[in-house]
Every structure is written in C-alpha cells, then in structure tokens.
Design a protein around this motif. Structure first.
Motif, mmCIF file in Angstrom:
data_model
loop_
_atom_site.group_PDB
_atom_site.id
_atom_site.type_symbol
_atom_site.label_atom_id
_atom_site.label_comp_id
_atom_site.label_asym_id
_atom_site.label_seq_id
_atom_site.Cartn_x
_atom_site.Cartn_y
_atom_site.Cartn_z
ATOM 1 N N VAL A 1 0.847 -1.199 0.000
ATOM 2 C CA VAL A 1 0.000 0.000 0.000
ATOM 3 C C VAL A 1 0.880 1.246 0.000
ATOM 4 O O VAL A 1 0.608 2.219 -0.708
ATOM 5 C CB VAL A 1 -0.962 0.001 1.210
ATOM 6 C CG1 VAL A 1 -1.703 1.324 1.317
ATOM 7 C CG2 VAL A 1 -1.948 -1.141 1.105
ATOM 8 N N PHE A 2 1.957 1.197 0.761
ATOM 9 C CA PHE A 2 2.867 2.341 0.796
ATOM 10 C C PHE A 2 3.578 2.516 -0.545
ATOM 11 O O PHE A 2 3.866 3.640 -0.958
ATOM 12 C CB PHE A 2 3.876 2.196 1.942
ATOM 13 C CG PHE A 2 3.222 2.230 3.292
ATOM 14 C CD1 PHE A 2 2.668 3.402 3.784
ATOM 15 C CD2 PHE A 2 3.129 1.085 4.061
ATOM 16 C CE1 PHE A 2 2.049 3.442 5.021
ATOM 17 C CE2 PHE A 2 2.514 1.109 5.299
ATOM 18 C CZ PHE A 2 1.969 2.291 5.777
ATOM 19 N N ASP A 3 3.837 1.405 -1.226
ATOM 20 C CA ASP A 3 4.411 1.502 -2.573
ATOM 21 C C ASP A 3 3.442 2.222 -3.509
ATOM 22 O O ASP A 3 3.855 3.044 -4.325
ATOM 23 C CB ASP A 3 4.733 0.111 -3.130
ATOM 24 C CG ASP A 3 5.881 -0.562 -2.397
ATOM 25 O OD1 ASP A 3 6.688 0.157 -1.772
ATOM 26 O OD2 ASP A 3 5.966 -1.808 -2.447
ATOM 27 N N TYR A 4 2.152 1.906 -3.385
ATOM 28 C CA TYR A 4 1.144 2.585 -4.202
ATOM 29 C C TYR A 4 1.167 4.084 -3.921
ATOM 30 O O TYR A 4 1.115 4.901 -4.838
ATOM 31 C CB TYR A 4 -0.256 2.031 -3.903
ATOM 32 C CG TYR A 4 -0.633 0.825 -4.718
ATOM 33 C CD1 TYR A 4 0.073 -0.365 -4.605
ATOM 34 C CD2 TYR A 4 -1.696 0.861 -5.592
ATOM 35 C CE1 TYR A 4 -0.273 -1.473 -5.342
ATOM 36 C CE2 TYR A 4 -2.055 -0.247 -6.333
ATOM 37 C CZ TYR A 4 -1.333 -1.412 -6.204
ATOM 38 O OH TYR A 4 -1.682 -2.501 -6.947
ATOM 39 N N ILE A 5 1.236 4.428 -2.652
ATOM 40 C CA ILE A 5 1.244 5.844 -2.270
ATOM 41 C C ILE A 5 2.501 6.521 -2.810
ATOM 42 O O ILE A 5 2.437 7.626 -3.364
ATOM 43 C CB ILE A 5 1.143 5.989 -0.741
ATOM 44 C CG1 ILE A 5 -0.226 5.495 -0.264
ATOM 45 C CG2 ILE A 5 1.372 7.436 -0.316
ATOM 46 C CD1 ILE A 5 -0.345 5.339 1.235
ATOM 47 N N ASP A 6 3.649 5.852 -2.668
ATOM 48 C CA ASP A 6 4.910 6.415 -3.162
ATOM 49 C C ASP A 6 4.882 6.628 -4.672
ATOM 50 O O ASP A 6 5.514 7.548 -5.185
ATOM 51 C CB ASP A 6 6.086 5.506 -2.796
ATOM 52 C CG ASP A 6 6.407 5.536 -1.310
ATOM 53 O OD1 ASP A 6 5.951 6.475 -0.623
ATOM 54 O OD2 ASP A 6 7.110 4.616 -0.840
ATOM 55 N N GLN A 7 4.146 5.792 -5.373
ATOM 56 C CA GLN A 7 4.038 5.907 -6.826
ATOM 57 C C GLN A 7 2.965 6.909 -7.244
ATOM 58 O O GLN A 7 2.720 7.101 -8.428
ATOM 59 C CB GLN A 7 3.716 4.541 -7.441
ATOM 60 C CG GLN A 7 4.802 3.515 -7.261
ATOM 61 C CD GLN A 7 4.333 2.109 -7.609
ATOM 62 O OE1 GLN A 7 3.205 1.900 -8.042
ATOM 63 N NE2 GLN A 7 5.204 1.137 -7.404
ATOM 64 N N GLY A 8 2.312 7.515 -6.257
ATOM 65 C CA GLY A 8 1.277 8.499 -6.559
ATOM 66 C C GLY A 8 -0.048 7.870 -6.946
ATOM 67 O O GLY A 8 -0.914 8.537 -7.505
ATOM 68 N N ARG A 9 -0.211 6.588 -6.640
ATOM 69 C CA ARG A 9 -1.452 5.894 -6.970
ATOM 70 C C ARG A 9 -2.372 5.890 -5.759
ATOM 71 O O ARG A 9 -1.936 6.010 -4.622
ATOM 72 C CB ARG A 9 -1.147 4.456 -7.385
ATOM 73 C CG ARG A 9 -0.297 4.389 -8.644
ATOM 74 C CD ARG A 9 0.165 3.004 -8.957
ATOM 75 N NE ARG A 9 -0.951 2.142 -9.315
ATOM 76 C CZ ARG A 9 -0.853 0.827 -9.404
ATOM 77 N NH1 ARG A 9 0.283 0.222 -9.169
ATOM 78 N NH2 ARG A 9 -1.901 0.106 -9.741
ATOM 79 N N ASN A 10 -3.644 5.739 -6.028
ATOM 80 C CA ASN A 10 -4.641 5.684 -4.970
ATOM 81 C C ASN A 10 -4.470 4.370 -4.206
ATOM 82 O O ASN A 10 -4.529 3.298 -4.798
ATOM 83 C CB ASN A 10 -6.035 5.760 -5.587
ATOM 84 C CG ASN A 10 -7.133 5.818 -4.559
ATOM 85 O OD1 ASN A 10 -6.951 5.461 -3.406
ATOM 86 N ND2 ASN A 10 -8.292 6.276 -4.989
#
Length: 130
Positions: free
Chosen positions: A66-75
């Motif tokens: 989930v943090f990877d998603y956030i780091d990538q600017g994804r929801n």
C-alpha cells in the motif's frame, strides 16, 4: 463515544486539514501572517502528538505494498482492487487446472477400465466409486 479507530481517523483528518491550511498560508505568505502560521504549525505539532498517543489504541496492519502505491502516486484503494483482480485471475487458473485433472482422471479411468476391467472393478469397489 467514538471507537479508537474513528478517533484516530478524525485526528488524521484534522491533521490533513491543518497541513492544507499551512500550504495555503505559505503559498501566499505575508509577513503579517507569521502569527497565524506559527499557530498552525503549533497545532500541527499538537496534532502529531495526539496521533502518536492514539496509535497504540488501534491495531491495524497495513500491507507494505500500500505504501508503494502511495509512493508511486497511486490511490491506495486501488491496492484492494488489484488484489481482488489477482485473486480472481489465480482462481480461474486453478479452476482450469482442476477441470483438466478431472478430465484426465475420467479419461484415464475409462482407458484403464477398458484395458484392465477386473482390476479397475476391484479398485472402484475399494474406493466406493461404483
């Protein structure tokens, strides 16, 4: 009374709102707004302290992805959707394998029954397949 999770959520929302307000103040900074900025920064620090106190009351495990998603600017909510999509794909794949094995077993039993009828009859009797 609100649950610990709801309480933490409310504090996080207030924290986010304070950050948003600080961003607005800083983006159009005027020297006379220094006191307001100082107050907002102080409320930000207080908010972080409150969040830190509340964190021990809530037991939530967040997958690192989930943090990877956030780091990538994804929801981050897309993580759940992606997990479900992957599970459905894997489920279909496994279902296909199961169906293939069932067909193989059926064909094998048919061929064995034609080739070794006595032995297969004994086998089926032992297994209770008849």
């Amino acid at each position: 009374m609100a649950s610990p999770l709801e309480n933490l959520e409310n504090h996080l929302e207030m924290f986010i709102e304070n950050v948003r307000q600080i961003r607005i103040i800083v983006s159009d900074f005027q020297p006379q707004g220094q006191n307001v900025l100082n107050q907002k920064i102080q409320s930000l620090v207080t908010g972080l302290q409150e969040i830190d106190k509340l964190k021990n009351q809530v037991d939530v495990n967040v997958p690192l992805e989930v943090f990877d998603y956030i780091d990538q600017g994804r929801n981050p909510q897309l993580y759940t959707k992606d997990c479900i999509d992957k599970a459905l794909t894997k489920n279909e794949e496994v279902k296909g394998k199961i169906d293939s094995y069932r067909k193989f077993k059926s064909n094998l039993m048919k061929e064995l029954d034609e080739t070794f009828p006595t032995e297969i009859a004994k086998y089926k009797a032992i297994r209770g397949d008849e």
